[in-house]
Design a protein around this motif. Structure first.
Motif, PDB file in Angstrom:
ATOM      1  N   ALA A   1      -9.965 -35.553 -35.411  1.00  0.00           N
ATOM      2  CA  ALA A   1     -10.001 -36.394 -34.203  1.00  0.00           C
ATOM      3  C   ALA A   1      -8.676 -36.314 -33.445  1.00  0.00           C
ATOM      4  N   LEU A   2      -7.586 -36.081 -34.158  1.00  0.00           N
ATOM      5  CA  LEU A   2      -6.276 -35.995 -33.497  1.00  0.00           C
ATOM      6  C   LEU A   2      -6.144 -34.729 -32.659  1.00  0.00           C
ATOM      7  N   LEU A   3      -6.994 -33.737 -32.965  1.00  0.00           N
ATOM      8  CA  LEU A   3      -6.911 -32.473 -32.233  1.00  0.00           C
ATOM      9  C   LEU A   3      -7.740 -32.500 -30.955  1.00  0.00           C
ATOM     10  N   GLY A   4      -8.602 -33.524 -30.824  1.00  0.00           N
ATOM     11  CA  GLY A   4      -9.453 -33.615 -29.638  1.00  0.00           C
ATOM     12  C   GLY A   4      -8.865 -34.571 -28.613  1.00  0.00           C
ATOM     13  N   ASP A   5      -9.742 -35.139 -27.772  1.00  0.00           N
ATOM     14  CA  ASP A   5      -9.275 -36.122 -26.787  1.00  0.00           C
ATOM     15  C   ASP A   5      -8.972 -37.418 -27.509  1.00  0.00           C
ATOM     16  N   VAL A   6      -7.757 -37.883 -27.396  1.00  0.00           N
ATOM     17  CA  VAL A   6      -7.389 -39.118 -28.090  1.00  0.00           C
ATOM     18  C   VAL A   6      -7.114 -40.224 -27.090  1.00  0.00           C
ATOM     19  N   GLU A   7      -7.274 -41.464 -27.582  1.00  0.00           N
ATOM     20  CA  GLU A   7      -6.952 -42.619 -26.728  1.00  0.00           C
ATOM     21  C   GLU A   7      -5.437 -42.722 -26.590  1.00  0.00           C
ATOM     22  N   ARG A   8      -4.974 -43.093 -25.432  1.00  0.00           N
ATOM     23  CA  ARG A   8      -3.530 -43.117 -25.170  1.00  0.00           C
ATOM     24  C   ARG A   8      -3.006 -44.523 -24.964  1.00  0.00           C
ATOM     25  N   PRO A   9      -1.737 -44.750 -25.235  1.00  0.00           N
ATOM     26  CA  PRO A   9      -0.726 -43.761 -25.639  1.00  0.00           C
ATOM     27  C   PRO A   9      -0.893 -43.228 -27.072  1.00  0.00           C
ATOM     28  N   PHE A  10      -0.515 -41.956 -27.210  1.00  0.00           N
ATOM     29  CA  PHE A  10      -0.527 -41.248 -28.487  1.00  0.00           C
ATOM     30  C   PHE A  10       0.924 -41.146 -28.952  1.00  0.00           C
ATOM     31  N   VAL A  11       1.217 -41.733 -30.104  1.00  0.00           N
ATOM     32  CA  VAL A  11       2.577 -41.706 -30.635  1.00  0.00           C
ATOM     33  C   VAL A  11       2.604 -40.900 -31.929  1.00  0.00           C
ATOM     34  N   LEU A  12       3.483 -39.938 -31.984  1.00  0.00           N
ATOM     35  CA  LEU A  12       3.641 -39.084 -33.153  1.00  0.00           C
ATOM     36  C   LEU A  12       4.963 -39.437 -33.824  1.00  0.00           C
ATOM     37  N   ILE A  13       4.926 -39.663 -35.133  1.00  0.00           N
ATOM     38  CA  ILE A  13       6.141 -40.029 -35.859  1.00  0.00           C
ATOM     39  C   ILE A  13       6.343 -39.039 -36.993  1.00  0.00           C
ATOM     40  N   SER A  14       7.523 -38.459 -37.054  1.00  0.00           N
ATOM     41  CA  SER A  14       7.758 -37.458 -38.077  1.00  0.00           C
ATOM     42  C   SER A  14       9.116 -37.678 -38.725  1.00  0.00           C
ATOM     43  N   GLY A  15       9.165 -37.437 -40.021  1.00  0.00           N
ATOM     44  CA  GLY A  15      10.423 -37.598 -40.737  1.00  0.00           C
ATOM     45  C   GLY A  15      10.395 -36.789 -42.009  1.00  0.00           C
ATOM     46  N   GLY A  16      11.218 -37.185 -42.969  1.00  0.00           N
ATOM     47  CA  GLY A  16      11.224 -36.489 -44.243  1.00  0.00           C
ATOM     48  C   GLY A  16      12.092 -35.251 -44.213  1.00  0.00           C
ATOM     49  N   ALA A  17      11.965 -34.474 -45.292  1.00  0.00           N
ATOM     50  CA  ALA A  17      12.907 -33.383 -45.502  1.00  0.00           C
ATOM     51  C   ALA A  17      12.338 -32.005 -45.169  1.00  0.00           C
ATOM     52  N   LYS A  18      11.016 -31.817 -45.349  1.00  0.00           N
ATOM     53  CA  LYS A  18      10.467 -30.467 -45.186  1.00  0.00           C
ATOM     54  C   LYS A  18      10.299 -30.132 -43.704  1.00  0.00           C
ATOM     55  N   VAL A  19      11.428 -29.891 -43.049  1.00  0.00           N
ATOM     56  CA  VAL A  19      11.451 -29.736 -41.600  1.00  0.00           C
ATOM     57  C   VAL A  19      10.582 -28.567 -41.134  1.00  0.00           C
ATOM     58  N   GLU A  20      10.712 -27.427 -41.809  1.00  0.00           N
ATOM     59  CA  GLU A  20       9.963 -26.237 -41.394  1.00  0.00           C
ATOM     60  C   GLU A  20       8.461 -26.503 -41.370  1.00  0.00           C
ATOM     61  N   ASP A  21       7.955 -27.176 -42.436  1.00  0.00           N
ATOM     62  CA  ASP A  21       6.517 -27.462 -42.544  1.00  0.00           C
ATOM     63  C   ASP A  21       6.028 -28.311 -41.377  1.00  0.00           C
TER      64      ASP A  21
END
Ligand code: 3PG
Ligand code: MG
Length: 349
Positions: A161-181
């Motif tokens: 569902a995240l790859l299709g049309d999503v309701e907005r606002p869409f907030v993406l949060i990223s952290g952690g150590a495996k930066v490349e992944d």
């Protein structure tokens, strides 16, 4: 997104069914530290039993065994015992760790034949392993009529569902150590989000060099530590004022507030990765603040990665998110836009 055909549509009465589950759970001194993945495999097993399967053979890998000693360390027995306790039906049998066979990770057809021997059909419910083309996830699906299990399908539906049309606002949060992944997901999804919040080690790397073609929000203050230790001398600093030789081990209070305020109005959220070294209480506040904000938002919220899910679990907030994925790498690859070999091999609905 293409969905593989469902186990609900398989005729299993009187049949022997091979199920690939992802029972790769964390172990601590031989004990199961978290049985979430075992529990998540139950609905498919119960469905098969309710629909009259005569035998259900469950297979999974456990850990990354390499040496002879690893055979004792990663024996499937404790996992099989836990599963037996939960499912309580002696038609269910658990096969030994698939990675004890050297053919498994080579997607060897010979090992796939051994697995398929005596079985009438194959059900793949191992979303967490769907990014691996291994004998038990890929080759075997070519030898038996193959279906997707309920967990696998639910994962594909929620993450997809995240790859299709999503309701907005869409907030993406990223952290952690495996930066490349995680950069792959940011590249594929980040440009479609209104706000991208970055904490943890990711933030340091993106501050030094941002290879993305959109802006991200980085921490303005951090909890610094004099050394990398749980009881290290620590304090709060503006990012540009961290003393020489100190390490930023969490986002600071100003950043916590800013991130929580950005998350509050979201209608769609994807969160993967802690904001700091949250296993240590002094550096857990940032991850907790994000977990609380994500759980509190009136949004379709999807969380991936063992650390973020553990943080939600510890705060008793796991059931306040829309979907907590059992897949780490598999969820990231799906959201990167890649095709998962374990899914691709199953015929469509
Ligand atoms: C996981 O825990 O990520 C899955 O079970 C896959 O394990 P792997 O990364 O060792 O293939
Ligand atoms: Mg992994």
């Amino acid at each position: 997104m293409r969905l593989p055909r469902s186990v609900r549509d398989a005729d299993v009465a009187g049949k022997t069914v091979l199920v690939r589950a992802d029972l790769n759970v964390p172990l601590e001194e031989g004990r199961i530290a978290d049985d979430t993945r075992i529990r998540a495999s139950l609905p498919t097993l119960r469905l098969l039993l309710d629909n009259g399967a005569s035998e259900v053979r469950v297979c999974s890998h456990l850990g990354r065994p390499k040496t002879e000693e690893d055979r004792a360390r990663y024996a499937i027995a404790p996992v099989a015992a836990r599963l037996a306790e939960l499912v309580g039906d002696d038609r269910v049998h658990v096969l030994e760790n698939t990675r004890f066979n050297p053919g498994e990770t080579k997607n060897d057809e010979g090992f796939a034949r051994e697995l398929a021997e005596g079985c009438d059909l194959y059900v793949d419910d191992a979303f967490g392993s769907a990014h691996r083309a291994h004998s038990s996830t890929e080759a075997v699906a070519r030898l038996l009529p193959a279906y997707a299990g309920l967990l696998l399908l639910e994962e594909l539906e929620h993450l997809g569902a995240l790859l299709g049309d999503v309701e907005r606002p869409f907030v993406l949060i990223s952290g952690g150590a495996k930066v490349e992944d995680k950069l792959g997901v940011l590249r594929n999804l980040g440009g479609r989000a209104e706000t991208v919040l970055i904490g943890g080690k990711m933030a340091e790397e993106l501050r030094a060099h941002n290879p993305l073609d959109f802006g991200v929000e980085l921490p303005s203050d951090v909890v610094g530590a004099a050394e990398f230790a749980e009881d290290a001398e620590s304090g709060t600093f503006a990012v540009e004022e961290i003393p020489d030789g100190w390490l930023g081990l969490d986002i600071g209070p100003e950043t916590r507030e800013r991130f929580a305020a950005a998350i509050a109005p979201a209608k769609t959220i994807f969160w993967n990765g802690p904001m700091g070294v949250f296993e240590w209480p002094a550096f857990a506040h940032g991850t907790k603040a994000v977990a609380e904000a994500v759980a509190g938002a009136d949004a379709f919220s999807v969380v991936g990665g063992a650390d973020s899910i553990r943080a939600l679990n510890e705060l008793g907030l796991l059931d306040r998110v829309s979907w907590a994925s059992t897949g780490g790498g598999a969820a990231l690859e799906l959201l990167e836009g890649k095709e998962l070999p374990g899914v691709a091999v199953i015929p469509s609905a």
